[in-house]
Motif scaffolding. Structure first.
Motif, PDB file in Angstrom:
ATOM      1  N   CYS A   1       2.098   1.733  -3.458  1.00 24.67           N
ATOM      2  CA  CYS A   1       1.052   2.253  -4.342  1.00 24.67           C
ATOM      3  C   CYS A   1       0.828   3.740  -4.112  1.00 24.67           C
TER       4      CYS A   1
ATOM      5  N   TRP B   1      -4.204   3.380  -8.135  1.00 18.60           N
ATOM      6  CA  TRP B   1      -5.276   2.408  -7.923  1.00 18.60           C
ATOM      7  C   TRP B   1      -5.091   1.171  -8.799  1.00 18.60           C
ATOM      8  N   LEU B   2      -4.580   1.369 -10.007  1.00 16.07           N
ATOM      9  CA  LEU B   2      -4.337   0.234 -10.897  1.00 16.07           C
ATOM     10  C   LEU B   2      -3.281  -0.704 -10.312  1.00 16.07           C
TER      11      LEU B   2
ATOM     12  N   ALA C   1      -4.684  -2.535  -7.256  1.00 15.27           N
ATOM     13  CA  ALA C   1      -5.560  -3.662  -7.582  1.00 15.27           C
ATOM     14  C   ALA C   1      -4.749  -4.925  -7.844  1.00 15.27           C
TER      15      ALA C   1
ATOM     16  N   GLY D   1      -5.059  -6.149  -4.109  1.00 16.80           N
ATOM     17  CA  GLY D   1      -6.369  -6.773  -4.298  1.00 16.80           C
ATOM     18  C   GLY D   1      -6.307  -8.229  -4.721  1.00 16.80           C
ATOM     19  N   MET D   2      -5.448  -8.539  -5.661  1.00 20.18           N
ATOM     20  CA  MET D   2      -5.384  -9.914  -6.173  1.00 20.18           C
ATOM     21  C   MET D   2      -4.920 -10.916  -5.121  1.00 20.18           C
TER      22      MET D   2
ATOM     23  N   SER E   1       0.827  -1.208   0.000  1.00 18.30           N
ATOM     24  CA  SER E   1       0.000   0.000   0.000  1.00 18.30           C
ATOM     25  C   SER E   1       0.860   1.257   0.000  1.00 18.30           C
TER      26      SER E   1
END
Length: 59
Positions: free
Chosen positions: A23, A36-37, A40, A44-45, A20
């Protein structure tokens, strides 16, 4: 299942925090959409795969 998840959650927590921060660094240097890309894919994955593993093991 419970003890393995506890052992797995500690390194996963550090991974999510570091990813994070990475990012946020990307978003500050490029655009928020790019941040955000990357989030993700990096955050996220793996979380989605972990949740899928937990639900499949519980069934």
């Amino acid at each position: 299942m419970g003890a393995g998840l506890l052992i797995l959650s500690i390194p996963l927590f550090f991974y999510v925090v570091l990813a994070s921060l990475f990012c946020v660094m990307i978003a500050s240097k490029t655009s928020p959409k790019m941040g955000w890309l990357v989030a993700a894919g990096l955050v996220g994955m793996p979380l989605a795969l972990l949740l899928g593993w937990i639900t499949a093991a519980a069934a």
